[in-house]
Design an enzyme around this catalytic site. Structure first.
Site, PDB file in Angstrom:
ATOM      1  N   SER A 148      -5.514  -4.952 158.092  1.00 49.82           N
ATOM      2  CA  SER A 148      -5.597  -3.499 157.940  1.00 49.82           C
ATOM      3  C   SER A 148      -4.320  -2.926 158.555  1.00 49.82           C
ATOM      4  O   SER A 148      -4.019  -3.203 159.727  1.00 49.82           O
ATOM      5  CB  SER A 148      -6.837  -2.977 158.666  1.00 49.82           C
ATOM      6  OG  SER A 148      -7.035  -1.624 158.358  1.00 49.82           O
ATOM      7  N   GLU A 149      -3.554  -2.144 157.779  1.00 52.19           N
ATOM      8  CA  GLU A 149      -2.194  -1.799 158.218  1.00 52.19           C
ATOM      9  C   GLU A 149      -2.138  -0.876 159.434  1.00 52.19           C
ATOM     10  O   GLU A 149      -1.076  -0.687 160.005  1.00 52.19           O
ATOM     11  CB  GLU A 149      -1.365  -1.228 157.063  1.00 52.19           C
ATOM     12  CG  GLU A 149      -1.849   0.074 156.469  1.00 52.19           C
ATOM     13  CD  GLU A 149      -2.681  -0.152 155.210  1.00 52.19           C
ATOM     14  OE1 GLU A 149      -3.381  -1.184 155.116  1.00 52.19           O
ATOM     15  OE2 GLU A 149      -2.635   0.717 154.319  1.00 52.19           O
TER      16      GLU A 149
END
Lengths: 230, 216
Positions: free
Chosen positions: B46-47
């Site tokens: 998840s960035e």
């Protein structure tokens, strides 16, 4: 040992002036210095530039600076979720500089690391590369992105010790550690202030050298969300 | 698009993913993928700063400081790690993510993607889209075959602003699977009961296909 000056939130306005560029941590409302933003929103400061991934949500977090007319410009990667920001831009009341999220993070990292800028493949050939220097490195196209620095950084951490070492709550970390490195003055809002030695040296994410002032948060987490406690 | 079609796309993309791959899932259809993995185990990135994203928590365990890039509450798997945004994008831009599954507004017949802006509309958000297009080793598109207004999303040339010069590898819609190779689009599989003529009708982009595939 020199302890970090603990500030009352009311004192933070001494460090911020009209036209300043503020670096603000957070991803949406997570890991956002809500108390510091509330204090700013209640001030008469104007023409501020905010560098942050988003501009909060409508009327929440950094969204309060917009509705309070404190902002001249916002620099970030994603404003779509704050319709007030999009509307203000469409009406010509807010300048927006859109930057890919990775470029934003790296530009601020460089700003805090004494690096003037960097070449990246991100955004090559797109509208966001217009006007930027392009260079071929090992046969691939790159564009130059300049570092970003700020006058004041406003960040949020879970805990600070009295030296100013910081740890973060899960993904509430997000942009905070890089924002902490690139402001001339760095003010950290924290949920809890603990004695020196309480935090393990291995767990500290932001070493105290980056942090100038600590402010106790007025928000407490209830049911997983932050609620104003005063 | 019907939910059943969205699920069909997610399930078909699961077939393309390999055990243990590091995958970043974009918003929309890609977020359905974790529900249809079966025995396959992926490492989800998840960035906003997490490697090893787990499913949605029960309501009493929600923490707004443990969220996905879509800002939805999530959990962490055993072995997960947390990091700041610059480390997260070093991971993405440095080529350490195996696959990015992205939604698109348009894709052209060479595999070039438009997924961040619409001309004449005030959408001011790019997020991590351009970083993922450039950095992931493989790009899979998950999309409805046409837009809500029935316009082609698989186009000859992009009329929306490009997300970058890097080409996608594969695209899956409710009707078909296409592969992009050497600047050309090739039909790999038909996923609905439409004829090749009907598929060509709703696909502005030119694509090649194997006749045997179509007759089956």
């Amino acid at each position: 040992m020199k302890l970090k000056k603990r500030l009352e939130e009311t004192e933070i306005l001494k460090f911020i002036k009209d036209g300043d560029q503020l670096l603000v941590g957070g991803f949406g409302l997570s890991g956002t210095p809500l108390t510091l933003i509330d204090r700013l929103a209640a001030s008469s400061l104007k023409n501020l530039t905010v560098v942050s991934n988003n501009l909060g949500e409508p009327g929440k977090g950094l969204g309060k600076l917009l509705t309070g007319n404190l902002l001249k410009k916002a620099i970030g990667s994603y404003f779509t979720t704050n319709r007030d920001a999009v509307q203000a831009w469409a009406d010509g009341n807010l300048e927006i500089q859109l930057i890919p999220q990775g470029t934003l993070a790296e530009a601020v990292r460089c700003g805090g690391a004494g690096i003037g800028g960097f070449y990246t493949k991100t955004a090559v050939g797109t509208q966001l590369a217009e006007g930027k220097e392009e260079k071929i490195i090992d046969g691939e196209r790159y564009i130059f992105e300049k570092a970003i620095k700020g006058d004041v950084s406003l960040i949020k951490a879970q805990k600070a010790d009295r030296l100013g070492n910081l740890v973060y709550d899960h993904t509430g970390r997000n942009f905070n550690p890089v924002m902490a490195t690139a402001g001339k003055i760095v003010i950290a809002e924290v949920d809890e202030i603990v004695e020196i030695g309480t935090l393990s040296p291995s767990e500290i994410v932001t070493p105290h050298v980056y942090v100038d002032y600590i402010v106790q948060s007025n928000y407490a987490k209830k049911g997983g969300v932050y609620v104003a406690s005063s | 698009m019907r939910q059943a079609d969205r699920i069909k796309i997610a399930k078909r993309i699961v077939q393309e993913l390999e055990e243990g791959q590091t995958v970043n899932l974009g918003v929309g259809i890609p977020t359905l993928i974790p529900d249809y993995l079966g025995d396959k185990h992926l490492i989800l990135q998840s960035e906003n700063g997490l490697l090893g994203m787990g499913p949605t928590p029960p309501a009493d365990e929600v923490n707004m400081d443990l969220i996905s890039a879509s800002k939805a509450p999530i959990t962490m798997e055993i072995g997960a790690s947390l990091f700041d945004s610059s480390s997260s994008f070093a991971m993405i831009r440095g080529g350490h993510i195996d696959v990015a599954v992205l939604g698109v507004l348009q894709v052209d017949q060479t595999g070039e993607i438009a997924n961040w802006a619409v001309p004449g509309e005030t959408i001011l958000g790019v997020g991590g889209a351009m970083d993922l297009v450039v950095g992931a080793k493989k790009i899979i598109i998950a999309t409805s075959h046409t837009s809500k207004n029935g316009e082609a999303k698989f186009v000859k040339e992009l009329s929306f602003p490009t997300s970058g010069i890097t080409k996608a590898d594969l695209a899956v819609s409710e009707h078909a699977v296409f592969k992009f190779e050497e600047g050309r689009m090739k039909l790999v599989e038909i996923l609905s009961d439409i004829s090749i003529e009907e598929l060509q009708e709703m696909t502005e982009a030119a694509f090649t296909y194997d006749r045997l595939l179509v007759k089956k």
